[in-house]
Design a protein around this motif. Structure first.
Motif, mmCIF file in Angstrom:
data_model
loop_
_atom_site.group_PDB
_atom_site.id
_atom_site.type_symbol
_atom_site.label_atom_id
_atom_site.label_comp_id
_atom_site.label_asym_id
_atom_site.label_seq_id
_atom_site.Cartn_x
_atom_site.Cartn_y
_atom_site.Cartn_z
ATOM 1 N N TRP A 178 0.849 -1.196 0.000
ATOM 2 C CA TRP A 178 0.000 0.000 0.000
ATOM 3 C C TRP A 178 0.877 1.236 0.000
ATOM 4 O O TRP A 178 1.705 1.443 0.886
ATOM 5 N N ASN A 186 -0.809 -10.025 3.581
ATOM 6 C CA ASN A 186 0.036 -9.345 4.560
ATOM 7 C C ASN A 186 0.920 -10.342 5.295
ATOM 8 O O ASN A 186 1.103 -10.261 6.519
ATOM 9 N N ARG A 202 0.001 -1.786 5.760
ATOM 10 C CA ARG A 202 -1.013 -1.102 6.564
ATOM 11 C C ARG A 202 -2.034 -0.453 5.638
ATOM 12 O O ARG A 202 -1.695 0.421 4.839
ATOM 13 N N PRO A 215 -5.593 1.766 5.217
ATOM 14 C CA PRO A 215 -6.380 2.739 6.004
ATOM 15 C C PRO A 215 -7.593 2.096 6.673
ATOM 16 O O PRO A 215 -8.290 1.268 6.079
ATOM 17 N N ASP A 216 -7.864 2.468 7.894
ATOM 18 C CA ASP A 216 -8.952 1.890 8.678
ATOM 19 C C ASP A 216 -10.325 2.189 8.090
ATOM 20 O O ASP A 216 -11.307 1.515 8.420
ATOM 21 N N THR A 217 -10.417 3.194 7.242
ATOM 22 C CA THR A 217 -11.710 3.586 6.678
ATOM 23 C C THR A 217 -12.177 2.641 5.572
ATOM 24 O O THR A 217 -13.333 2.738 5.131
ATOM 25 N N ARG A 241 -12.849 -1.227 3.720
ATOM 26 C CA ARG A 241 -13.192 -2.611 4.052
ATOM 27 C C ARG A 241 -12.044 -3.509 3.600
ATOM 28 O O ARG A 241 -11.707 -3.561 2.412
ATOM 29 N N VAL A 242 -11.483 -4.229 4.569
ATOM 30 C CA VAL A 242 -10.271 -4.990 4.308
ATOM 31 C C VAL A 242 -10.451 -6.449 4.704
ATOM 32 O O VAL A 242 -11.010 -6.746 5.770
ATOM 33 N N GLU A 268 -7.753 -9.386 5.190
ATOM 34 C CA GLU A 268 -6.301 -9.602 5.254
ATOM 35 C C GLU A 268 -6.005 -11.070 5.489
ATOM 36 O O GLU A 268 -6.682 -11.739 6.259
#
Length: 319
Positions: free
Chosen positions: A16, A42, A48, A50-52, A54-55, A57
């Motif tokens: 990222w 990962n 990393r 962004p927390d905003t 939808r991920v 992993e």
């Protein structure tokens, strides 16, 4: 509002940075009723997101827990891009369609309309069929002993569209083959770009080419396209690979088998690099030239050795 089947778009990445982020938001602007996820490898633990966003992993060790074999050569996720799809579906299994979308793809496509057309066509898999003789493909040997030669086909899946039943079928077959592979019953592990279209066809499921829906004239594994050169895509076009400056330079050098062509003023290779400051491509070009020189000297040495052996044999025959 168009009646669109439920679909998820999996933006696949292992890293990222500002370029990958730009690519993500470009893709987001094309999606209407679908759900967009960042699906990230990962394994390194360093990526990393962004927390905003939808991920989803994963780490490569997760696939062994699912029963999937560590098959193939080199990078596991490059050889088995379908593994990320299975991992995702184990979490979200209620979509009608799943779209794999690599971070270096760029498009100018209405995804709602695309998915509706795929659904209306009753397609289970959409990808780009590769041209050329399959037996010249580097991964031909991965299929030896697994499939008959008449079954062999290669499909580019930097963007691939899968029905839910197609993903279920492919996972079931990968798990069956994983057991055979670990037991030594299966000597080769088919590369994903062969495994996926072959298994879909063998099951009698419907495959359709991405070119039936969008313009793929600039979609392949190379040459790369510089990010700023793709700001004006044609309507309904998909391009790959699209890269930022640093990645573009490395890709251009990597796929040039004769980097010495840089010194030919009229060469397209040289023109591609000379549009940038020499500081941005000097080091990787130097390494490519050095590698090429070692190869040429090695080949020259082999020819000299073979010539001398031939001369010695001829002299012995004369005596």
């Amino acid at each position: 509002m168009v009646d669109v089947p439920r679909y998820a778009v999996l933006f696949r990445t292992h890293t990222w940075d500002s370029f990958v982020e730009r690519q993500f938001f470009r893709l987001q602007s094309l999606i209407g009723q679908g759900d967009l996820f960042v699906v990230v490898n990962n394994t390194s633990g360093k990526t990393r997101i962004p927390d905003t966003l939808r991920v989803v992993e994963f780490q490569e060790s997760d696939f062994a827990k699912m029963g999937l074999a560590d098959g193939g050569e080199g990078n596991l996720m490059w050889y088995n891009v379908d593994y990320a799809l299975y991992f995702f579906m184990n979490i979200y299994n209620d979509y009608d369609y799943y779209v794999l979308f690599e971070y270096d793809v760029r498009g100018n496509v209405n995804f709602d309309e695309l998915i509706k057309k795929v659904h209306d066509n009753r397609s289970d898999l959409v990808g780009v069929t590769a041209s050329g003789a399959f037996n010249k493909w580097w991964f031909f040997r991965s299929c030896v002993g697994v499939y008959e030669e008449k079954e062999l086909v290669k499909t580019f899946l930097q963007i691939g569209i899968f029905s839910r039943r197609a993903v279920s079928l492919l996972l079931r077959r990968r798990l069956e083959m994983s057991e055979q592979f670990r037991a030594g019953m299966l000597k080769n592990w088919p590369h994903c770009e062969a495994f996926i279209p072959i298994e879909i066809r063998k099951a009698g499921y419907r495959f359709s080419d991405l070119s039936s829906y969008v313009n793929v004239n600039r979609y392949s594994h190379e040459p790369a396209y510089l990010e700023e050169d793709t700001d004006f895509l044609e309507e309904n076009e998909i391009m790959h690979p699209v890269l930022d400056t640093k990645r573009y330079i490395l890709s251009t050098i990597r796929y040039e088998g004769r980097p010495e062509k840089f010194f030919i003023p009229s060469s397209s290779f040289g023109k591609k690099l000379r549009r940038f400051p020499i500081s941005s491509y000097g080091v990787p070009l130097f390494h490519a030239l050095k590698k090429r020189a070692r190869l040429l000297f090695s080949l020259l040495g082999e020819k000299i050795f073979s010539y001398r052996i031939g001369r010695i044999r001829k002299i012995r025959e004369e005596f």
